[in-house]
Design an enzyme around this catalytic site. Structure first.
Site, PDB file in Angstrom:
ATOM      1  N   SER A 157       0.804  -1.219   0.000  1.00 13.29           N
ATOM      2  CA  SER A 157       0.000   0.000   0.000  1.00 13.29           C
ATOM      3  C   SER A 157       0.837   1.269   0.000  1.00 13.29           C
ATOM      4  CB  SER A 157      -0.948   0.021   1.207  1.00 13.29           C
ATOM      5  OG  SER A 157      -0.254   0.345   2.386  1.00 13.29           O
ATOM      6  N   LYS A 195       1.453   4.210   7.384  1.00  8.89           N
ATOM      7  CA  LYS A 195       0.670   5.058   6.490  1.00  8.89           C
ATOM      8  C   LYS A 195       1.132   6.506   6.604  1.00  8.89           C
ATOM      9  CE  LYS A 195      -2.327   2.094   4.787  1.00  8.89           C
ATOM     10  NZ  LYS A 195      -1.495   0.943   5.141  1.00  8.89           N
TER      11      LYS A 195
END
EC number: 3.4.21.88
Length: 236
Positions: A157, A195
């Site tokens: 991701s 993230k």
């Protein structure tokens, strides 16, 4: 001689790499230079590569390396580094016989960091708490007396931020973050994920760097910052 746009792009790439440790995406370059399409960025990047200022690294998403800077930017670079703090570095290892993640670096100023296990760059996994083993990293990658640790990345991701599945990330332990920082976030007390951090009022957005993954927006009390990315180790 470089054109004005070429200098602007090189300066933007240099500043983003000093701040985040990874190059900006082509969309971010397009927006920064106020261009209408990414084709203009492709032309500028190609021109800079042909002139020996940058190098594109093959088979990697969003992978650029600055080889040199024009004199005007080179003089400003040290001051910029001072303002933005530590600039993350990527250390490559070309010894495939070593176990994945067990990366040995020959460096007279090396420091052993605990490898805490895996961190999800995708769907969050269980929080990391146990030391798997240690990895050796250059002391120059670490900042001050703060505590650091390492994690092996699982998932894709964050691939557009130059972070691939199997990379080892070096994390500086801290409980706060600025918008745009790549962080280790503990979600709802039991899930850990890597993230990009954005605060939006009383909500926290955890952004992926892969369009296949949606941004998660959570109440601030559900997200605990456990550290910020300061370095990356890649094995081949």
């Amino acid at each position: 001689m470089l054109t004005k746009k070429q200098i602007q792009l090189l300066e933007f790439i240099q500043k983003r790499m000093a701040q985040d440790g990874v190059p900006p995406s082509f969309d971010e370059m397009k927006d920064a230079l106020d261009l209408r399409s990414k084709s203009g960025i492709h032309r500028l990047v190609t021109a800079l590569e042909e002139r020996g200022f940058i190098r594109r690294l093959p088979h990697r998403a969003r992978a650029l390396e600055i080889l040199r800077l024009p004199e005007s930017l080179a003089q400003a670079a040290p001051a910029a580094a001072t303002r933005t703090g530590f600039a993350p570095k990527v250390i490559s290892n070309d010894r495939p016989t070593r176990p994945r993640g067990a990366i040995g670096i020959v460096d007279s100023g090396a420091t052993d960091l605990p490898l805490m296990g895996r961190i999800a760059a995708g769907v969050p996994i269980e929080a990391i708490s146990e030391v798997a083993h240690h990895v050796s990293v250059p002391s120059s990658m670490l900042s001050g007396r703060e505590h650091h640790y390492a994690l092996e990345v699982k998932g894709d991701s964050m691939i557009e931020a130059g972070i691939n599945d199997g990379d080892v990330v070096v994390i500086r332990e801290q409980s706060n973050a600025d918008n745009g920082d790549i962080i280790v976030a503990l979600v709802e007390g039991h899930e850990a994920t890597l993230k990009r951090y954005r605060r939006k009022g009383s909500m926290i957005a955890l952004e992926a760097a892969n369009p296949a993954y949606e941004t998660r927006i959570l109440p601030e009390e559900s997200v605990k910052v456990q550290g910020r990315l300061v370095g990356l180790i890649r094995s081949y």
